[in-house]
Design an enzyme around this catalytic site. Structure first.
Site, PDB file in Angstrom:
ATOM      1  N   ASP A 119      -4.135  -0.610   1.972  1.00 53.05           N
ATOM      2  CA  ASP A 119      -3.828   0.826   1.917  1.00 53.05           C
ATOM      3  C   ASP A 119      -2.939   1.262   3.085  1.00 53.05           C
ATOM      4  O   ASP A 119      -2.223   2.254   2.983  1.00 53.05           O
ATOM      5  CB  ASP A 119      -5.124   1.650   1.938  1.00 53.05           C
ATOM      6  CG  ASP A 119      -5.815   1.672   0.578  1.00 53.05           C
ATOM      7  OD1 ASP A 119      -5.136   1.471  -0.444  1.00 53.05           O
ATOM      8  OD2 ASP A 119      -7.046   1.888   0.545  1.00 53.05           O
ATOM      9  N   HIS A 168      -3.845 -10.890  24.402  1.00 50.28           N
ATOM     10  CA  HIS A 168      -3.912  -9.583  25.053  1.00 50.28           C
ATOM     11  C   HIS A 168      -4.651  -8.530  24.212  1.00 50.28           C
ATOM     12  O   HIS A 168      -5.832  -8.306  24.441  1.00 50.28           O
ATOM     13  CB  HIS A 168      -2.478  -9.155  25.405  1.00 50.28           C
ATOM     14  CG  HIS A 168      -2.378  -7.873  26.141  1.00 50.28           C
ATOM     15  ND1 HIS A 168      -1.220  -7.430  26.725  1.00 50.28           N
ATOM     16  CD2 HIS A 168      -3.292  -6.891  26.373  1.00 50.28           C
ATOM     17  CE1 HIS A 168      -1.418  -6.268  27.304  1.00 50.28           C
ATOM     18  NE2 HIS A 168      -2.668  -5.913  27.100  1.00 50.28           N
ATOM     19  N   TYR A 226      -1.088   8.718  -4.562  1.00 52.17           N
ATOM     20  CA  TYR A 226      -2.426   8.941  -4.007  1.00 52.17           C
ATOM     21  C   TYR A 226      -2.489  10.289  -3.299  1.00 52.17           C
ATOM     22  O   TYR A 226      -1.538  10.682  -2.628  1.00 52.17           O
ATOM     23  CB  TYR A 226      -2.769   7.817  -3.032  1.00 52.17           C
ATOM     24  CG  TYR A 226      -4.082   7.978  -2.346  1.00 52.17           C
ATOM     25  CD1 TYR A 226      -5.264   7.474  -2.908  1.00 52.17           C
ATOM     26  CD2 TYR A 226      -4.179   8.642  -1.132  1.00 52.17           C
ATOM     27  CE1 TYR A 226      -6.484   7.616  -2.273  1.00 52.17           C
ATOM     28  CE2 TYR A 226      -5.406   8.806  -0.497  1.00 52.17           C
ATOM     29  CZ  TYR A 226      -6.546   8.290  -1.072  1.00 52.17           C
ATOM     30  OH  TYR A 226      -7.742   8.454  -0.445  1.00 52.17           O
TER      31      TYR A 226
HETATM   32 ZN   LIG Z   1      -3.615  -4.084  27.648  1.00 53.55          ZN
END
Ligand SMILES: [Zn+2]
Length: 229
Positions: A119, A168, A226
């Site tokens: 979606d 990260h 939608y």
């Molecule tokens: Zn960060």
């Protein structure tokens, strides 16, 4: 200057802990005023319960502080790189949200396993390559943005409004800071669902093209139907 933009960036930042996407200072939201090229962003290292709208910093696209009494987020160069590389976007979010960051640390994309994912994200949410030692020792935050742009060199950033940065965490974007926060919350939720899906069925494959197209395209693009007119 740009009081409305600063207010909306303040509110978007405050939404991150409320949505369970960040603890302490582990995230930030910015938004850009394309007419002036100025970016409003969270100040560096300020806890959310102490943040006020007057603390929001205005910087130009070269990172110069134009207004504000605090230093901007240390991630500012990443945000600026995304605004330069993705000229249509208006807001950027960075988080270390739990499940999404687990995928980033595993250096894995998040496959599209269901319609909740489709979606909002038109296919797998990619993971960047890890930065090399020189990129880390150099302009690390800017290079984080550059590696995101590299990851999207053959992808449409409007159709996949988020990325995992290897080792990260998460960056998402949208037409506004508010939309980028919305996308960050959905990205975290689909990461959790993907993790659990793989636990329940380790040989599961991503959803097929037909169902991916159905769900993405009924909400986005020319033929979208939608919601309310
Ligand atoms: Zn960060």
């Amino acid at each position: 200057m740009l009081e409305e933009l600063k207010q909306s960036v303040y509110e978007s930042n405050m939404a991150l802990p409320r949505l369970g996407l960040v603890i302490f200072t582990w995230g930030n939201v910015s938004a850009i005023d394309r007419a002036t090229g100025l970016v409003a962003i969270k100040p560096s290292g300020v806890e959310y319960d102490e943040l006020t709208v007057d603390d929001i910093v205005l910087v130009d696209l070269d990172g110069n502080v134009v207004e504000g009494h605090l230093r901007p987020s240390s991630d500012t160069p990443t945000h600026l790189e995304l605004y330069r590389g993705f000229p249509e976007i208006g807001g950027v979010v960075h988080t270390h949200s739990n499940y999404a960051t687990a995928f980033a640390q595993a250096c894995r994309e998040i496959p599209a396993y269901g319609t909740t994912h489709a979606d909002t994200f038109y296919g797998a949410i990619p993971c960047t390559r890890p930065l090399d030692d020189e990129e880390i020792r150099g302009a690390y935050e800017k290079n984080t943005g550059t590696v995101i742009l590299e990851t999207f060199s053959e992808k449409d950033e409007a159709a996949i409004p988020g990325v995992l940065v290897a080792n990260h965490g998460v960056f998402t974007w949208g037409k506004s800071g508010k939309e980028a926060v919305h996308n960050a919350a959905i990205l975290e939720r689909v990461a959790e669902m993907a993790y659990r899906t793989e636990q329940l069925n380790s040989s599961i494959k991503p959803i097929g093209k037909a169902i991916l197209n159905k769900h993405y395209l009924r909400k986005h693009g020319k033929g979208a139907y939608y919601g309310q007119k």
